[in-house]
Write an enzyme that holds these catalytic residues in place. Structure first.
Site, PDB file in Angstrom:
ATOM      1  N   ASP A 309       0.882  -1.279   0.065  1.00 33.16           N
ATOM      2  CA  ASP A 309      -0.051  -0.072  -0.034  1.00 33.16           C
ATOM      3  C   ASP A 309       0.999   1.118   0.159  1.00 33.16           C
ATOM      4  OD1 ASP A 309      -2.561   1.494   0.356  1.00 33.16           O
ATOM      5  OD2 ASP A 309      -1.832   1.821   2.280  1.00 33.16           O
ATOM      6  N   MET A 385     -14.204  19.604  -0.589  1.00 30.86           N
ATOM      7  CA  MET A 385     -13.856  20.916  -0.366  1.00 30.86           C
ATOM      8  C   MET A 385     -13.780  21.469   1.098  1.00 30.86           C
ATOM      9  SD  MET A 385     -15.325  23.518  -3.610  1.00 30.86           S
ATOM     10  CE  MET A 385     -17.069  23.317  -3.067  1.00 30.86           C
ATOM     11  N   ASP A 525      -1.477  -0.809   6.017  1.00 30.34           N
ATOM     12  CA  ASP A 525      -1.749  -0.484   7.440  1.00 30.34           C
ATOM     13  C   ASP A 525      -3.180   0.119   7.611  1.00 30.34           C
ATOM     14  OD1 ASP A 525      -1.755   1.739   5.585  1.00 30.34           O
ATOM     15  OD2 ASP A 525      -0.566   3.142   7.012  1.00 30.34           O
TER      16      ASP A 525
END
Length: 684
Positions: A309, A385, A525
């Site tokens: 990852d 946003m 993780d």
């Protein structure tokens, strides 16, 4: 931590001695089929000795053989006790951090009023306040604050780590200590079920399951034992027949038959097999990696593909603001001011890094907004946003937004604004570099772009090159767009990447590789990595990751260092090579003992007694003593492991055959002859 340079300490010897005595119980003895036959034979011989005591029948040789058979069993138990003891030494050091501590429970995040209770009284969902100098009472997630934490009690690393709310560095472990600032922590585990408790259980565990290769080897050893049993049994009628032809009485006493049988069966590898497996797990512990099963360690020695990852594994986990790109006609300081203003309420690591960058570049510090009416716009997954609206006397004077490029584009266009072509080109260039462009607008006017850069962990490129030389392909998995993914993959030095990956895509890739016959390792993780970690043959979860990820993996890296897989693979290969080397030695050793002592049993065959052993009784006793002593002589090798050298399977097999097979053939002749000289000289 366990001292990796000292294989066996005096304290370990003492504890292993008592452990070896306890393993004489029938319940334990019969867990090893080969050594079980030795145990049964020794027990029968003991009964025979007791029966003949006081009968006038000489039983001196029987007593000597019995003593050395008991010593053989003891050394077999001793080897496993030492391997278990080295792991338990690590567990004992962890237990010291598990003592119940006082914790400050609060009703809500940010509350300064607390109630002191013991850590054992905490429940899942409780919020605790921990300040500098205090111990974290249980596993949890940081929900507010940022602090430096000393995790040396768990990881063995002296350097403190940063733990903060949000991002991939929010997980904390009970028993670690806060050394700066303070944290509000939400407890995520029950007392007794913490990560530390599970680590201790895993380490203490002789709950280690046997691996498929180990089971297969066990079957081979049982078959060899049965064949040698038939071989030794066949000597009885052969001896009677040949003896009748030459006028000699060659009836084997039970003690002679038993000693010959024990010397010829593969007792050496059978005695050391369990110790080899346990020591493989223990060597991982010394590298701060907890393996939940021996199968995972063994599989690590054969993996072909490594999936990693990106966030938190290849990169540091949190993107950092690296540069401001102002639009035409906009000063960079103006962009920095608006960027910081829109990030003041952003508690994510990325938001804080924007505030820090503006402060560093233009000394823009805290601003007084108390007299104004401020409406903070929090980040939301739907709008992608965040920002701020500032009113003065009810009038909107500033309206700042920052967010993803496509989200800001739609926002500006909804206000009838336009996007300059040059800014789109800059945004694309930032993406090609592997960074993330964050657009900043005030009203319908684009002010510029903030570059958020993923920081690749140092030294990974060289480590991935080492994995490549070991024949392991590395594949980076990320949710980033293909441009960003390609740039980071190139910087990190991985062989391939999967962009815009979902948990389903990760799982599918692992299943595809496995269907092609490859063993796959996965390092992750996050919670979204959990399915892939569970599916992979070797699932290594980062200690800084989520509880779900740590539970899904079959290994946990306490240092959260993805390049640690090199050590994991080497130890896995060491385990396989050590088992192969000692198996080769044991079988060659048994064959050599056969040819060394068998001629000495038949006096008329003196010309074949090339070792000139003094007598049949001495030959048998010498072989039994040698058979017992060779086990402790090989304990250091089984604990330390055969030195790993990148070689092809054929080269490794040839090396084992020449070095350990050759040694196994030659060593018994010298050892048995030396012991025979000592016995015949009256020194033993």
């Amino acid at each position: 931590m366990v001292n990796s340079k000292k294989i066996i300490s005096l304290e370990l010897l003492k504890s292993s001695f008592s452990g070896a005595i306890q393993k004489f119980s029938p319940k334990y003895a019969f867990s090893n089929p080969v050594m079980a036959t030795v145990w049964i034979g020794t027990f029968i011989l003991m009964l025979q000795i007791i029966y003949y005591i006081g009968s006038g029948i000489p039983i001196q040789n029987e007593i000597f053989i019995f003593i050395w058979l008991v010593i053989t069993l003891f050394f077999a138990n001793f080897a496993e006790s030492i391997a278990e003891g080295r792991g338990k030494a690590r567990a004992d050091s962890l237990k010291k951090t598990r003592s119940s501590t006082m914790s400050k429970k609060v009703d809500k995040v940010g509350d300064l009023n607390f109630t002191e209770i013991t850590s054992s009284e905490l429940k899942i969902g409780d919020i605790v306040f921990v300040k500098a100098g205090e111990m974290i009472p249980g596993d949890g997630e940081v929900v507010l604050g940022i602090a430096s934490v000393d995790e040396s009690a768990v990881t063995g690393e002296s350097a403190p780590v940063i733990r903060e709310s949000g991002g991939d560095r929010s997980a904390v472990t009970g028993g670690t200590r806060v050394i700066s600032d303070h944290l509000y922590i939400k407890i995520t585990t029950k007392p007794g079920e913490s990560f530390l408790d599970k680590m201790i259980a895993m380490i203490e565990g002789a709950t280690r399951q046997k691996t498929p290769n180990e089971i297969a080897l066990g079957i081979v050893l049982v078959v060899l034992t049965f064949l040698f049993l038939l071989t030794v049994l066949s000597l009885i009628p052969i001896a009677k027949f040949v003896g009748s032809q030459v006028g000699q009485n060659w009836n084997f006493r039970f003690s002679i038959w038993l000693a010959l049988f024990v010397c010829l069966i593969p007792t050496t590898i059978a005695a050391l097999l369990s110790a080899i497996g346990i020591s493989g797990m223990e060597r991982l512990i010394r590298h701060n990696v907890i393996a939940k099963s021996g199968k995972a360690v063994e599989a690590a020695g054969d993996i072909h593909v490594l999936l990693l990852d990106k966030t938190g594994t290849i990169t540091l986990g949190n993107r950092e603001a690296n540069r401001f790109y102002p639009a035409v006609g906009i000063m960079e300081e103006e962009l920095a001011d608006a960027s910081q203003l829109s990030s003041l309420s952003d508690e994510t690591p990325e938001g804080r890094s924007i505030v820090i960058l503006a402060k560093q570049r233009y000394a823009i510090r805290e601003r007084n907004l108390k007299s104004l009416d401020v409406n903070w716009i929090p980040f939301s997954a739907s709008t992608r946003m965040s920002g701020v609206e500032i009113y003065e006397n009810g009038k909107l004077i500033r309206n700042v937004r920052k967010g993803a490029s496509d989200a800001i584009r739609k926002y500006i266009e909804s206000l009838d604004g336009n996007i300059p072509q040059t800014m789109q080109m800059i945004s694309d260039e930032v993406s090609r570099k592997g960074s993330t462009p964050i657009w900043v607008t005030e009203g319908n006017k684009l002010l510029g772009i903030i570059e958020l850069k993923d920081i690749v962990k140092g030294g990974l490129k060289e480590r991935f090159a080492t994995l490549r030389r070991m024949g392991i392909r590395t594949v980076m998995i990320t949710g980033d767009n293909p441009l960003t993914a390609a740039a980071i993959a190139a910087e990190a030095g991985v062989d391939d990447f999967i962009a815009e990956a979902t948990p389903e895509a990760k799982l599918k890739r692992i299943q595809e590789e496995q269907s092609n016959g490859y063993l796959v390792a996965m390092i992750g993780d996050g919670t979204n990595d959990a399915p892939a970690l569970a599916q992979s043959d070797v699932g290594v979860a980062m200690n800084t990751g989520t509880q779900t990820a740590r539970e899904a993996g079959n290994m946990i890296d306490l240092d959260s260092n993805p390049s640690k897989l090199i050590e994991i693979v080497e130890i896995g290969k060491q385990l396989l090579m050590t088992r192969g080397a000692l198996t080769t030695f044991s079988i060659a050793n048994d064959i050599a003992k056969y040819f060394a002592i068998l001629p000495a049993l038949f006096l008329p065959l003196a010309p074949l007694n090339i070792m000139q052993l003094s007598s049949p009784d001495h030959a048998i006793l010498s072989a039994v003593i040698f058979n017992a002593l060779v086990i402790p002589a090989l304990i250091p090798l089984s604990l330390r492991g055969v030195k790993y050298m990148p070689k092809s399977p054929d080269s490794a097999l040839l090396r084992n055959f020449l070095l350990y097979g050759g040694g196994g053939m030659v060593f018994p002749f010298f050892g048995i002859k030396l012991i025979d000289l000592i016995i015949s000289g009256g020194y033993l």
